[in-house]
Scaffold this motif. Structure first.
Motif, PDB file in Angstrom:
ATOM      1  N   GLN A  21      -9.286   6.007   1.148  1.00 56.35           N
ATOM      2  CA  GLN A  21      -8.993   4.708   1.755  1.00 56.35           C
ATOM      3  C   GLN A  21      -9.422   4.673   3.222  1.00 56.35           C
ATOM      4  OE1 GLN A  21      -7.476   2.171  -0.126  1.00 56.35           O
ATOM      5  NE2 GLN A  21      -7.668   3.585  -1.846  1.00 56.35           N
ATOM      6  N   THR A  28     -10.025  -1.546   3.755  1.00 59.94           N
ATOM      7  CA  THR A  28      -9.960  -0.097   3.939  1.00 59.94           C
ATOM      8  C   THR A  28      -9.260   0.206   5.261  1.00 59.94           C
ATOM      9  OG1 THR A  28     -12.135  -0.055   5.009  1.00 59.94           O
ATOM     10  CG2 THR A  28     -12.078   0.298   2.621  1.00 59.94           C
ATOM     11  N   ASP A  50       0.838  -1.205   0.000  1.00 59.57           N
ATOM     12  CA  ASP A  50       0.000   0.000   0.000  1.00 59.57           C
ATOM     13  C   ASP A  50       0.873   1.255   0.000  1.00 59.57           C
ATOM     14  OD1 ASP A  50      -2.316  -1.445  -0.067  1.00 59.57           O
ATOM     15  OD2 ASP A  50      -2.797  -1.193   2.059  1.00 59.57           O
ATOM     16  N   LYS A  57      -5.747  -1.004   9.513  1.00 62.06           N
ATOM     17  CA  LYS A  57      -6.422  -1.687   8.403  1.00 62.06           C
ATOM     18  C   LYS A  57      -7.663  -2.405   8.911  1.00 62.06           C
ATOM     19  CE  LYS A  57      -5.801  -3.125   3.964  1.00 62.06           C
ATOM     20  NZ  LYS A  57      -5.402  -2.320   2.803  1.00 62.06           N
TER      21      LYS A  57
END
Length: 287
Positions: free
Chosen positions: A97, A242, A82, A238
């Motif tokens: 996100q 998302t 990520d 996390k």
């Protein structure tokens, strides 16, 4: 070997360059494979992670502990993927996100004081994403770091932050980093720092961390006392595919005698969220 196999310069260098051109799923699968190799072969890192997790869960079985530790390595690989992918996205896409933020009112309360802001966090979840979030509030953001043991990775991280207008302040033996911090707070800026991996050569304060007396940096407490800047504790963790943000506080230190109790309250928050997300506590150095 204390580092995850993905945590090497070549991965940062080419990962940030090419990750945008590959679908996320194959990257995650590759990352999981390398994470499993890391867990198998990086003995020192695996041992340190398990010792840290044993502090959190003193009574669980060795099998359960190993399960959490292996998931931690896998989650860390997803974090790094990520991290690389976000360099190729615009700020709005990255902020999308974060689907939920708990405690925005705590941030707004702290900002109303107009004294700058000290943000304390841990190697929990995606701490780099947190810096981008605060920058979206129009807050000039600075990240406080120790010199990276690998200067090449340190330079890449600084470059990454600069993309999103996040400045890096490196702590060294000179007095200039302290002057830079005071100046940033006087300009109503934010200073973010990780406090769960402490350099014992500098001034610290001992607080029980999962029932183990542990040194934490005294610096943010002194800065709050000298400048009036409030302290918040924040994480970005996390949740499936998302991220969720958390902001706790604010705390303000007005007298030296308040430092211990303030740090105790801060450490209690660290414990609470590490306990909730143990497989996202990416501290590969033994506490």
């Amino acid at each position: 070997m204390n580092k995850h196999l993905l945590n090497i310069p070549i991965v940062y260098k080419y990962g940030t360059k090419w990750s945008a051109f590959l679908p996320a799923l194959p990257l995650y699968l590759l990352g999981r494979y390398i994470a499993d190799l890391s867990y198998l072969f990086c003995r020192s890192a695996r041992t340190n992670v398990k010792k840290n997790l044993r502090l959190v869960f003193p009574d669980i079985s060795q099998k359960k502990l190993s399960f959490i530790a292996k998931n931690l390595f896998r989650n860390y690989s997803r974090y790094l993927i990520d991290y690389c992918r976000f360099t190729n996205l615009n700020k709005r896409s990255i902020l999308d996100q974060i689907t939920y933020y708990e405690g925005k009112q705590n941030l707004e309360l702290a900002l109303q004081m107009n004294k700058g802001l000290l943000l304390l966090t841990a190697h929990l979840g995606n701490w780099e994403l947190g810096g981008i979030f605060f920058g979206s509030y129009g807050i000039k953001t600075n990240v406080l770091t120790l010199p990276d043991e690998n200067p090449e990775i340190g330079n890449i991280r600084s470059w990454y932050r600069e993309i999103f207008n996040v400045k890096t302040i490196t702590i060294d033996k000179s007095p200039f980093s302290s002057i830079e911090m005071v100046k940033a707070l006087s300009n109503n800026e934010l200073i973010a720092m990780l406090i769960d991996r402490y350099d014992e050569k500098t001034d610290g304060i001992i607080v029980d961390f999962f029932k183990k007396p542990t040194q934490f940096p005294r610096g943010p407490l002194i800065l709050s006392r000298l400048t009036g800047a409030p302290i918040v504790v924040a994480f970005v963790v996390k949740e499936k595919n998302t991220y969720t943000g958390v902001i706790k506080g604010p705390f303000i230190v007005t007298h030296e005698k308040e430092e211990y109790e303030t740090m105790k309250n801060i450490v209690n928050i660290l414990e609470e969220y590490i306990n909730m997300y143990p497989d996202q506590w990416y501290n590969f150095t033994q506490v």
